[in-house]
Design an enzyme around this catalytic site. Structure first.
Site, PDB file in Angstrom:
ATOM      1  N   ARG A 116       0.890  -1.174   0.000  1.00 24.50           N
ATOM      2  CA  ARG A 116       0.000   0.000   0.000  1.00 24.50           C
ATOM      3  C   ARG A 116       0.918   1.210   0.000  1.00 24.50           C
ATOM      4  O   ARG A 116       2.131   1.063   0.022  1.00 24.50           O
ATOM      5  CB  ARG A 116      -0.938  -0.032   1.199  1.00 24.50           C
ATOM      6  CG  ARG A 116      -0.226  -0.294   2.511  1.00 24.50           C
ATOM      7  CD  ARG A 116      -1.201  -0.419   3.658  1.00 24.50           C
ATOM      8  NE  ARG A 116      -0.482  -0.791   4.867  1.00 24.50           N
ATOM      9  CZ  ARG A 116      -1.036  -0.909   6.040  1.00 24.50           C
ATOM     10  NH1 ARG A 116      -2.333  -0.705   6.194  1.00 24.50           N
ATOM     11  NH2 ARG A 116      -0.326  -1.261   7.102  1.00 24.50           N
ATOM     12  N   CYS A 120       1.841   7.511  -6.676  1.00 26.58           N
ATOM     13  CA  CYS A 120       2.379   8.850  -6.879  1.00 26.58           C
ATOM     14  C   CYS A 120       1.289   9.880  -6.585  1.00 26.58           C
ATOM     15  O   CYS A 120       0.185   9.776  -7.107  1.00 26.58           O
ATOM     16  CB  CYS A 120       2.826   8.960  -8.336  1.00 26.58           C
ATOM     17  SG  CYS A 120       3.217  10.631  -8.815  1.00 26.58           S
ATOM     18  N   ASN A 154      -5.567   6.516   4.064  1.00 26.38           N
ATOM     19  CA  ASN A 154      -5.062   5.887   5.290  1.00 26.38           C
ATOM     20  C   ASN A 154      -3.594   6.224   5.467  1.00 26.38           C
ATOM     21  O   ASN A 154      -2.780   5.955   4.583  1.00 26.38           O
ATOM     22  CB  ASN A 154      -5.211   4.362   5.209  1.00 26.38           C
ATOM     23  CG  ASN A 154      -4.923   3.699   6.540  1.00 26.38           C
ATOM     24  OD1 ASN A 154      -5.726   3.813   7.468  1.00 26.38           O
ATOM     25  ND2 ASN A 154      -3.789   3.042   6.659  1.00 26.38           N
ATOM     26  N   GLU A 155      -3.293   6.848   6.582  1.00 29.53           N
ATOM     27  CA  GLU A 155      -1.904   7.131   6.955  1.00 29.53           C
ATOM     28  C   GLU A 155      -1.060   7.590   5.763  1.00 29.53           C
ATOM     29  O   GLU A 155      -0.095   6.924   5.358  1.00 29.53           O
ATOM     30  CB  GLU A 155      -1.262   5.898   7.608  1.00 29.53           C
ATOM     31  CG  GLU A 155      -1.851   5.565   8.963  1.00 29.53           C
ATOM     32  CD  GLU A 155      -1.125   4.428   9.664  1.00 29.53           C
ATOM     33  OE1 GLU A 155      -0.383   3.680   9.006  1.00 29.53           O
ATOM     34  OE2 GLU A 155      -1.306   4.289  10.883  1.00 29.53           O
ATOM     35  N   CYS A 160       7.652  10.231  -3.793  1.00 32.28           N
ATOM     36  CA  CYS A 160       7.826   9.664  -5.122  1.00 32.28           C
ATOM     37  C   CYS A 160       8.803  10.556  -5.890  1.00 32.28           C
ATOM     38  O   CYS A 160       8.754  11.781  -5.768  1.00 32.28           O
ATOM     39  CB  CYS A 160       6.465   9.616  -5.820  1.00 32.28           C
ATOM     40  SG  CYS A 160       6.569   9.152  -7.556  1.00 32.28           S
ATOM     41  N   GLU A 311      -6.991   4.351  15.494  1.00 33.67           N
ATOM     42  CA  GLU A 311      -6.532   2.958  15.594  1.00 33.67           C
ATOM     43  C   GLU A 311      -5.726   2.777  16.865  1.00 33.67           C
ATOM     44  O   GLU A 311      -4.902   3.626  17.220  1.00 33.67           O
ATOM     45  CB  GLU A 311      -5.602   2.605  14.435  1.00 33.67           C
ATOM     46  CG  GLU A 311      -6.229   2.508  13.076  1.00 33.67           C
ATOM     47  CD  GLU A 311      -5.194   2.134  12.014  1.00 33.67           C
ATOM     48  OE1 GLU A 311      -4.138   1.566  12.353  1.00 33.67           O
ATOM     49  OE2 GLU A 311      -5.433   2.453  10.840  1.00 33.67           O
ATOM     50  N   TRP A 319       3.960  -6.233  14.461  1.00 33.01           N
ATOM     51  CA  TRP A 319       5.106  -5.681  13.733  1.00 33.01           C
ATOM     52  C   TRP A 319       6.204  -5.150  14.634  1.00 33.01           C
ATOM     53  O   TRP A 319       7.236  -4.713  14.137  1.00 33.01           O
ATOM     54  CB  TRP A 319       4.637  -4.586  12.766  1.00 33.01           C
ATOM     55  CG  TRP A 319       3.682  -3.597  13.362  1.00 33.01           C
ATOM     56  CD1 TRP A 319       2.320  -3.615  13.259  1.00 33.01           C
ATOM     57  CD2 TRP A 319       3.997  -2.471  14.187  1.00 33.01           C
ATOM     58  NE1 TRP A 319       1.752  -2.569  13.953  1.00 33.01           N
ATOM     59  CE2 TRP A 319       2.765  -1.851  14.533  1.00 33.01           C
ATOM     60  CE3 TRP A 319       5.169  -1.918  14.685  1.00 33.01           C
ATOM     61  CZ2 TRP A 319       2.685  -0.714  15.350  1.00 33.01           C
ATOM     62  CZ3 TRP A 319       5.097  -0.784  15.486  1.00 33.01           C
ATOM     63  CH2 TRP A 319       3.871  -0.209  15.801  1.00 33.01           C
ATOM     64  N   HIS A 362      -2.248  -9.960  14.087  1.00 33.72           N
ATOM     65  CA  HIS A 362      -2.382  -8.664  14.764  1.00 33.72           C
ATOM     66  C   HIS A 362      -3.612  -8.727  15.660  1.00 33.72           C
ATOM     67  O   HIS A 362      -4.635  -9.292  15.287  1.00 33.72           O
ATOM     68  CB  HIS A 362      -2.550  -7.572  13.704  1.00 33.72           C
ATOM     69  CG  HIS A 362      -2.433  -6.176  14.226  1.00 33.72           C
ATOM     70  ND1 HIS A 362      -3.389  -5.589  15.016  1.00 33.72           N
ATOM     71  CD2 HIS A 362      -1.453  -5.240  14.067  1.00 33.72           C
ATOM     72  CE1 HIS A 362      -3.008  -4.349  15.318  1.00 33.72           C
ATOM     73  NE2 HIS A 362      -1.836  -4.117  14.755  1.00 33.72           N
TER      74      HIS A 362
HETATM   75  C1  GAL Z   1      -1.614   0.975  10.841  1.00 33.93           C
HETATM   76  C2  GAL Z   1      -2.459   0.854   9.581  1.00 33.93           C
HETATM   77  C3  GAL Z   1      -3.462  -0.272   9.704  1.00 33.93           C
HETATM   78  C4  GAL Z   1      -2.804  -1.529  10.216  1.00 33.93           C
HETATM   79  C5  GAL Z   1      -2.115  -1.215  11.519  1.00 33.93           C
HETATM   80  C6  GAL Z   1      -1.442  -2.401  12.158  1.00 33.93           C
HETATM   81  O1  GAL Z   1      -0.451   1.705  10.620  1.00 33.93           O
HETATM   82  O2  GAL Z   1      -3.150   2.039   9.332  1.00 33.93           O
HETATM   83  O3  GAL Z   1      -4.058  -0.501   8.439  1.00 33.93           O
HETATM   84  O4  GAL Z   1      -1.889  -2.000   9.275  1.00 33.93           O
HETATM   85  O5  GAL Z   1      -1.125  -0.243  11.302  1.00 33.93           O
HETATM   86  O6  GAL Z   1      -0.857  -2.056  13.390  1.00 33.93           O
END
Ligand code: GAL
Length: 677
Positions: A116, A120, A154-155, A160, A311, A319, A362
């Site tokens: 994702r 550009c 999103n974020e 580019c 979120e 991660w 996750h």
């Molecule tokens: C955010 C992202 C989400 C998901 C999440 C996982 O950065 O917007 O889509 O990937 O991390 O922690």
């Protein structure tokens, strides 16, 4: 004085990213989701964030039936929706047919389909395709009663280097500098024969060119912000043209380095952000809680109004280097702390764990097991039940008397500067350490930008403000003259907004007079070294990393170095200027000195926590108000029982009981109390 995320839905939002597009072949799961959302006390779902390939499986072929049902079902269950524009990830057909939509790396390599944030922002085709899908969504769902906000992309992030982006950079520079001579002067291009003859010769910084022209590096980052904002404005203009009354947001990432969020905040209706702190389950969590408070304060201060936590994880992420579970109670404490700092929504990534691909492990509200019987689901549901009782807090704001200054350009310039400690100047850590002294005292803090109005604050704490324009210097000068207390540290006002050093002695931009000092040299220490600083009353403190050699011109010395060839020189000073005071701390301390000086400043300015009792370490308090009632969140971030005492009479917001005298807080307990202002 209340400010709402959505005027039509005055409740604390609780819910999260919902990805039914991953489950369309599992209708029984989709209907079970509706039952579980109620059981989890959720009232909001963010839908369609990465759903472009399900919404437009082939170019010009749209499929909205599944989304119709999802929105209808959520609404029928009493829920509301943030509807996303799906630009964060593009479908394969789009990348295949129009490769220009994919990003080019700094080394000039065109990326392939995948991932994702791989598009550009300049590409006219990408903009056109995004406009089509955004308009379709707006036309179809603009009047749907479930939709209370637009989740734009999103974020946003990344850069580019395609030809179109490079050309746009050159145009942006032309607009900014007017002539190439002016740019050459401001970038100091006589150095190493870097003069350009025309704007066409300018490339963005990369290993193919160089990273040595710091002014160019900073301008490139400013341009990346500009171009990202331009793209976002394009997205917003499409949805607003159809649905002018649906508020917009895009999810931010706190102190994210490469975008100046102040620019983004100008064009969205409310701020939202994603927060995934690391919790160890031990005493170090006090620092994580302090950091969480700090970033929330930045996010709230961007628009000085309530924000949404878009979120977070109810349990763990997948991660981090080590993906540890949040200990029982931590998620609730974290969420209520977030509300304390101005959030009117606690939302998760994600509602249900994916079955496959990279985020299947996750944390989510609903586990692969699928029922409401998990530990995590139960904590989420109990939190939701508490949030339901907080309607009266929705829309209240924070009235801070203390501000910290945070400027993205300053960070870019400072981190990039070749000098001092070259690799890591620890600007963020320093900022965080000063914030911590305020946080642990339960002081409400705004984190503001150089553009904001300073006059409503009594204290400004402004560490390592390396890049200060003359205009900014004047603002700080007026702040002190008018009675404010300003605290700055080593590495202050060395360069202007073009990254050109101030001439005539540091601190520049007129601040030499305000602080009444001249900073002649800076000594950078090796990691194993330290110096000692002694105050008038004999107290000793450690100096690490940086010791500036300053001269008191009109300032009073409050501490001096005790060793090395500059032993006896001032290490900290205060200068009376107009009706205020300017404090200068010339060395990096290890926390105790900051504590002591902040204590002095707060006393002088008569600034107290909104909670009137002493706060043991790890217990803090933050407040929100509507001007008539003050709501104080007393937060125990330790794993022990703690006691605090108040001389006031309060009402517990959740159970309406009266509270006075000694208050016992269980481990990780947050209580919310109120009284008339
Ligand atoms: C955010 C992202 C989400 C998901 C999440 C996982 O950065 O917007 O889509 O990937 O991390 O922690």
């Amino acid at each position: 004085m209340r400010k709402y995320v959505n005027e039509g839905f005055k409740h604390i939002l609780h819910g999260g990213d919902y990805n039914p597009d991953q489950w369309l072949k599992y209708p029984e799961i989709l209907s079970e989701d509706m039952r579980l959302m109620k059981a989890a006390n959720c009232n909001e779902m963010s839908v369609g964030i990465f759903a472009w390939s399900k919404l437009e499986p082939n170019e010009g072929e749209f499929n909205f039936e599944w989304l119709d049902k999802v929105l209808d079902d959520i609404y029928a269950n009493g829920g509301r929706v943030f509807l996303a524009t799906p630009s964060g990830a593009r479908p394969a057909w789009l990348a295949e047919k129009y490769p220009e939509v994919l990003r080019v790396t700094p080394e000039g390599v065109q990326r392939r389909f995948g991932a994702r944030h791989n598009h550009c922002y300049t590409s006219p085709i990408y903009r056109e395709k995004v406009a089509i899908i955004n308009r379709k969504l707006a036309e179809r769902y603009g009047n749907h009663p479930a939709v209370i906000g637009w989740h734009i992309s999103n974020e946003y992030g990344g850069e580019c280097h395609c030809d179109k982006c490079c050309a746009a950079f050159r145009e942006w520079l032309k607009e900014k500098y007017g002539t190439i001579e002016n740019l050459n002067d401001k970038w100091w291009n006589d150095f190493w024969a870097h003069n350009y003859n025309s704007f066409d010769q300018i490339d963005p910084p990369s290993m193919l060119s160089d990273y040595g022209v710091h002014a160019r590096n900073i301008d490139w980052l400013r341009f990346v912000t500009h171009q990202t904002v331009d793209f976002m404005k394009h997205e917003i203009s499409v949805v607003k043209s159809v649905t002018p009354n649906i508020p917009t947001t895009t999810n931010l990432m706190g102190f994210f380095r490469t975008l100046d969020y102040r620019e983004i905040a100008k064009y969205i209706d409310f701020v939202s952000w994603d927060n995934y702190p690391v919790w160890h389950g031990d005493e170090s969590d006090i620092l994580s809680a302090s950091q969480t408070g700090m970033v929330n304060d930045l996010m709230r201060s961007l628009k000085q109004q309530p924000f949404v936590l878009m979120e977070c994880t109810p349990s763990l992420v997948n991660w981090q280097a080590v993906n540890k579970l949040k200990r029982p109670g931590r998620h609730t404490a974290f969420s209520l702390q977030t509300v304390a700092h101005g959030a009117d929504g606690i939302l998760y990534f994600q509602w249900r764990k994916s079955r496959g691909s990279s985020e299947k492990f996750h944390g989510a509200v609903v586990d692969h097991e699928g029922s409401e019987n998990t530990r995590v689901f139960k904590e989420v549901s109990a939190l939701g039940a508490r949030l339901k009782k907080l309607d009266e807090i929705v829309g209240t704001v924070t009235e801070a008397k203390v501000a910290m200054l945070y400027d993205w350009s300053n960070r870019w310039g400072l981190e990039d500067a070749q000098g001092f400690q070259r690799k890591d100047k620890k600007h963020y850590e320093t900022f965080r350490a000063w914030y911590h002294t305020l946080w642990k005292r339960g002081i409400d803090v705004d984190i503001i930008s150089p553009e904001d109005d300073f006059s409503k604050y009594k204290v400004i704490v402004d560490p390592m403000h390396y890049m200060v324009s003359n205009e900014m210097g004047d603002k700080l000068k007026s702040f002190v003259k008018d009675g404010g207390s300003l605290l700055c540290t080593y590495i202050t006002a060395m360069v202007d907004e073009y990254d050109l050093c101030h001439l005539g002695g540091f601190p520049g931009a007129g601040l030499r007079e305000v602080f009444g000092i001249w900073n002649e040299e800076i000594d950078t220490l090796f990691p194993e070294e330290s110096n000692t600083v002694i105050m008038d009353d004999g107290r000793e403190f450690r100096a690490v990393d940086y010791c500036e050699l300053i001269h008191d011109e009109t300032a009073k010395v409050i501490a001096r170095y005790n060793s090395d060839f500059y032993s006896g020189m001032p290490a900290a000073t205060v200068n009376e200027y107009g009706s205020g005071k300017a404090y200068y701390v010339a060395f990096r301390d290890t926390g105790d000195f900051a504590d002591s000086i902040i204590n002095t400043i707060l006393k002088e300015q008569n600034i107290n926590s909104a909670f009137d009792g002493d706060l043991p370490y790890g217990v803090t308090a933050h407040s929100r108000t509507d001007g008539e009632t003050i709501y104080v969140f007393v937060e125990n971030h330790t794993n022990d029982i703690q006691k605090v005492t108040t001389k006031n009479s309060w009402i517990n917001v959740e159970n309406c009981e009266s509270i006075s005298g000694e208050i016992t807080l269980n481990p990780l307990e947050v209580i919310i109390i109120k009284k008339k202002c």
